[in-house]
Motif scaffolding. Structure first.
Motif, PDB file in Angstrom:
ATOM      1  N   SER A  28      44.140  31.653  42.972  1.00 39.08           N
ATOM      2  CA  SER A  28      43.159  31.371  41.930  1.00 39.08           C
ATOM      3  C   SER A  28      42.279  32.599  41.753  1.00 39.08           C
ATOM      4  CB  SER A  28      42.288  30.173  42.309  1.00 39.08           C
ATOM      5  OG  SER A  28      43.041  28.987  42.367  1.00 39.08           O
ATOM      6  N   VAL A  29      42.165  33.067  40.516  1.00 36.54           N
ATOM      7  CA  VAL A  29      41.370  34.263  40.221  1.00 36.54           C
ATOM      8  C   VAL A  29      40.230  33.885  39.289  1.00 36.54           C
ATOM      9  CG1 VAL A  29      41.360  36.495  39.046  1.00 36.54           C
ATOM     10  CG2 VAL A  29      43.235  35.902  40.597  1.00 36.54           C
ATOM     11  N   LEU A  30      39.017  34.260  39.672  1.00 33.07           N
ATOM     12  CA  LEU A  30      37.828  34.062  38.840  1.00 33.07           C
ATOM     13  C   LEU A  30      37.374  35.434  38.369  1.00 33.07           C
ATOM     14  CD1 LEU A  30      35.548  32.208  37.761  1.00 33.07           C
ATOM     15  CD2 LEU A  30      34.326  32.700  39.902  1.00 33.07           C
ATOM     16  N   ASP A  31      37.593  35.724  37.088  1.00 30.85           N
ATOM     17  CA  ASP A  31      37.263  37.033  36.526  1.00 30.85           C
ATOM     18  C   ASP A  31      35.897  36.948  35.851  1.00 30.85           C
ATOM     19  OD1 ASP A  31      37.172  39.403  34.858  1.00 30.85           O
ATOM     20  OD2 ASP A  31      39.347  39.560  35.129  1.00 30.85           O
ATOM     21  N   VAL A  32      34.930  37.755  36.312  1.00 27.75           N
ATOM     22  CA  VAL A  32      33.555  37.646  35.827  1.00 27.75           C
ATOM     23  C   VAL A  32      33.163  38.801  34.912  1.00 27.75           C
ATOM     24  CG1 VAL A  32      32.867  36.289  37.834  1.00 27.75           C
ATOM     25  CG2 VAL A  32      32.568  38.776  37.879  1.00 27.75           C
ATOM     26  N   ARG A  33      34.142  39.537  34.387  1.00 26.22           N
ATOM     27  CA  ARG A  33      33.848  40.597  33.424  1.00 26.22           C
ATOM     28  C   ARG A  33      33.511  39.995  32.055  1.00 26.22           C
ATOM     29  NH1 ARG A  33      39.099  43.913  33.257  1.00 26.22           N
ATOM     30  NH2 ARG A  33      39.958  41.809  33.486  1.00 26.22           N
ATOM     31  N   ASP A  34      33.207  40.843  31.085  1.00 26.31           N
ATOM     32  CA  ASP A  34      33.006  40.368  29.723  1.00 26.31           C
ATOM     33  C   ASP A  34      34.343  39.918  29.138  1.00 26.31           C
ATOM     34  OD1 ASP A  34      30.322  40.950  29.864  1.00 26.31           O
ATOM     35  OD2 ASP A  34      30.523  42.937  28.949  1.00 26.31           O
ATOM     36  N   ARG A  35      34.273  39.001  28.183  1.00 28.94           N
ATOM     37  CA  ARG A  35      35.488  38.397  27.643  1.00 28.94           C
ATOM     38  C   ARG A  35      36.485  39.411  27.066  1.00 28.94           C
ATOM     39  NH1 ARG A  35      37.880  33.280  28.234  1.00 28.94           N
ATOM     40  NH2 ARG A  35      39.889  33.724  27.316  1.00 28.94           N
ATOM     41  N   PRO A  36      36.052  40.413  26.281  1.00 29.41           N
ATOM     42  CA  PRO A  36      37.035  41.371  25.752  1.00 29.41           C
ATOM     43  C   PRO A  36      37.810  42.100  26.844  1.00 29.41           C
ATOM     44  CG  PRO A  36      34.993  41.528  24.527  1.00 29.41           C
ATOM     45  CD  PRO A  36      34.709  40.659  25.715  1.00 29.41           C
ATOM     46  N   GLU A  37      37.150  42.407  27.963  1.00 30.37           N
ATOM     47  CA  GLU A  37      37.840  43.077  29.068  1.00 30.37           C
ATOM     48  C   GLU A  37      38.890  42.157  29.681  1.00 30.37           C
ATOM     49  OE1 GLU A  37      34.696  45.946  31.202  1.00 30.37           O
ATOM     50  OE2 GLU A  37      34.012  43.866  31.061  1.00 30.37           O
ATOM     51  N   PHE A  38      38.532  40.910  29.854  1.00 33.75           N
ATOM     52  CA  PHE A  38      39.489  39.937  30.401  1.00 33.75           C
ATOM     53  C   PHE A  38      40.670  39.759  29.465  1.00 33.75           C
ATOM     54  CE2 PHE A  38      41.061  35.555  30.597  1.00 33.75           C
ATOM     55  CZ  PHE A  38      41.415  35.455  31.942  1.00 33.75           C
ATOM     56  N   ASP A  39      40.403  39.614  28.174  1.00 32.71           N
ATOM     57  CA  ASP A  39      41.481  39.395  27.214  1.00 32.71           C
ATOM     58  C   ASP A  39      42.423  40.581  27.143  1.00 32.71           C
ATOM     59  OD1 ASP A  39      40.540  36.891  26.587  1.00 32.71           O
ATOM     60  OD2 ASP A  39      39.474  37.529  24.780  1.00 32.71           O
ATOM     61  N   ALA A  40      41.887  41.788  27.306  1.00 33.93           N
ATOM     62  CA  ALA A  40      42.717  42.982  27.220  1.00 33.93           C
ATOM     63  C   ALA A  40      43.634  43.140  28.425  1.00 33.93           C
ATOM     64  CB  ALA A  40      41.830  44.227  27.073  1.00 33.93           C
ATOM     65  N   HIS A  55      29.779  36.983  34.564  1.00 33.37           N
ATOM     66  CA  HIS A  55      28.859  37.057  35.691  1.00 33.37           C
ATOM     67  C   HIS A  55      27.475  36.518  35.327  1.00 33.37           C
ATOM     68  CE1 HIS A  55      26.261  39.652  38.525  1.00 33.37           C
ATOM     69  NE2 HIS A  55      26.737  38.651  39.227  1.00 33.37           N
ATOM     70  N   VAL A  56      27.053  36.762  34.104  1.00 31.40           N
ATOM     71  CA  VAL A  56      25.716  36.345  33.690  1.00 31.40           C
ATOM     72  C   VAL A  56      25.526  34.841  33.816  1.00 31.40           C
ATOM     73  CG1 VAL A  56      26.333  36.157  31.237  1.00 31.40           C
ATOM     74  CG2 VAL A  56      23.958  36.614  31.884  1.00 31.40           C
ATOM     75  N   GLN A  57      26.627  34.085  33.636  1.00 30.05           N
ATOM     76  CA  GLN A  57      26.500  32.636  33.769  1.00 30.05           C
ATOM     77  C   GLN A  57      26.220  32.231  35.215  1.00 30.05           C
ATOM     78  OE1 GLN A  57      29.435  30.164  31.901  1.00 30.05           O
ATOM     79  NE2 GLN A  57      29.571  31.443  30.060  1.00 30.05           N
ATOM     80  N   PHE A  58      26.793  32.955  36.157  1.00 31.38           N
ATOM     81  CA  PHE A  58      26.535  32.650  37.570  1.00 31.38           C
ATOM     82  C   PHE A  58      25.117  33.063  37.961  1.00 31.38           C
ATOM     83  CE2 PHE A  58      31.162  32.555  37.559  1.00 31.38           C
ATOM     84  CZ  PHE A  58      31.399  31.404  38.285  1.00 31.38           C
ATOM     85  N   ILE A  59      24.628  34.159  37.373  1.00 33.11           N
ATOM     86  CA  ILE A  59      23.254  34.568  37.635  1.00 33.11           C
ATOM     87  C   ILE A  59      22.284  33.485  37.151  1.00 33.11           C
ATOM     88  CG2 ILE A  59      21.451  36.239  37.049  1.00 33.11           C
ATOM     89  CD1 ILE A  59      23.626  38.371  36.844  1.00 33.11           C
ATOM     90  N   ALA A  60      22.516  32.999  35.933  1.00 34.00           N
ATOM     91  CA  ALA A  60      21.640  31.966  35.378  1.00 34.00           C
ATOM     92  C   ALA A  60      21.730  30.677  36.186  1.00 34.00           C
ATOM     93  CB  ALA A  60      22.012  31.704  33.917  1.00 34.00           C
TER      94      ALA A  60
END
Length: 392
Positions: A28-40, A55-60
């Motif tokens: 299981s991989v949890l990728d916390v980069r911005d969405r465009p980076e993940f999609d690419a 990542h910002v969602q985990f900070i909040a």
């Protein structure tokens, strides 16, 4: 879900993850980069359940007192957190562990995933050794052939990547050999070739198929035409013109007297598919090159002895390995669906079943032809991501 043994007190080395997935494991991989980076581009494959949560969602969520709130409820533990450089994901993994989640950070993030380069013995015989180099992040394969004895020990590299020039030179030196040749099977569109950097570093001759001149070759390599050979120690490498993926593509047949031959097929034939025909001339020329691919396969490659070891230029999924390498006897590929089609059906399928083209492929082709130049850093960035060179 997974049998990956994670140490909560340590980070997961990218090479460990690569070997785990190559062996058919799941993660299981949890990728916390911005969405465009993940999609690419992200850690992917049949054994990977990859999810994106920035990542910002985990900070909040941590500020609200529940670090696990953004975590997908159906993402099985243990979880490997991933980001670009391994910093934001380390923070996320720490917070999740403190909340009781079995999580670990991928050391160095995608930057380090991109430089994982595995070397595995493909042939280990008295007359010759062949090492297969595997880049898990892109599915690229390269090969080092070493043959001969004593001071006459010689080597060649097939389809080297510029980013790993030092690895090939070091492996050659470790084998006690002199690097004579650096060969490309064709003008690559998915990665920056290392044949010129190896020529500069080791004095090896940079070799390309002679047909590359028709594509606008703008440097001065050694040209190899259909049927011509190179001598490596006491073994011979023969060029087989194999148009289809590109017009100039040549496979290289390692001829042996004391064991099965090995054919390095580049992007002509993979273990599960064949090369796409649209990267040289676009959609307009795809059907013509697909027809040439059919002829190549049925007239030039499939008639080879059935024990010939097929060593392709790419793999599609880490778990496609046969043991620790990506190679198989020719007879094992006869049942591929695409090889059972008649010519018209083959052309229809191969010219239509195409994934997105590799990132920056036109620029990479221009660089490999010598028409443009890139710094090492620019070249590395340009080729990040999946190769997408196969028909789906």
């Amino acid at each position: 879900m997974t049998d990956l043994d994670l140490d909560p007190d340590a980070e997961l080395a990218p090479e460990t993850l690569a070997r785990h997935l190559r062996a058919g494991g799941q993660v299981s991989v949890l990728d916390v980069r911005d969405r465009p980076e993940f999609d690419a581009w992200h850690v992917d494959g049949g054994g990977v359940d990859a999810r994106h949560v920035p990542h910002v969602q985990f900070i909040a969520a941590g500020a609200r007192g529940d670090a696990t709130d953004p975590l997908p409820a159906d993402l099985a533990e243990p979880i490997v957190a991933v980001c670009g450089r391994g910093e934001a994901s380390a923070d996320t993994a720490d917070a999740l562990r403190e909340a009781g989640v079995d999580a670990v950070n991928l050391a160095g993030g995608m930057d380090e995933w991109a430089v994982v380069y595995l070397a595995e013995p493909l042939v280990d015989a008295d007359d010759v050794t062949v090492t297969q180099f595997q880049r898990p992040s892109s599915g690229c394969l390269a090969y080092l052939i070493v043959a001969g004895e004593g001071d006459d020990r010689e080597a060649c590299v097939i389809d080297p990547l510029r980013a790993f020039t030092g690895r090939y030179a070091a492996a050659t030196e470790e084998a006690g050999a002199t690097l004579r040749y650096a060969l490309d099977t064709h003008v690559h569109a998915d990665h920056v070739s290392g044949i010129r950097s190896l020529r500069d570093a080791t004095d090896a001759a940079a070799v390309v198929p002679s047909g590359a001149t028709d594509r606008g070759l703008a440097f001065d390599p050694t040209l190899l035409a259909d049927g011509e050979t190179l001598q490596i120690g006491d073994v011979t490498v023969e060029a087989i013109h194999a148009p289809g993926h590109t017009s100039e593509l040549c496979c290289y047949r390692l001829r042996r007297e004391r064991g099965p031959d090995v054919v390095f097929t580049g992007d002509a034939l993979f273990l599960g598919s064949v090369g796409r025909p649209d990267l040289e001339e676009g959609d307009d020329g795809a059907r013509s090159l697909a027809g040439r691919a059919y002829d190549t396969l049925h007239e030039r490659l499939l008639p080879l002895p059935d024990d010939t070891l097929v060593a392709p230029g790419h793999f599609a999924d880490l778990a496609d390995a046969r043991g620790d390498t990506y190679a198989a006897p020719l007879r094992a590929l006869w049942d591929l669906d695409v090889l059972s089609l008649d010519r018209e059906s083959f052309v229809d399928r191969v010219s239509a079943s195409l994934p997105p083209r590799p990132a920056n492929y036109e620029r990479i082709v221009a660089v490999n032809l010598g028409q443009e130049s890139l710094t090492d850093e620019e070249a590395f960035e340009a080729e990040l991501g999946p190769n997408n060179c196969a028909v789906e």
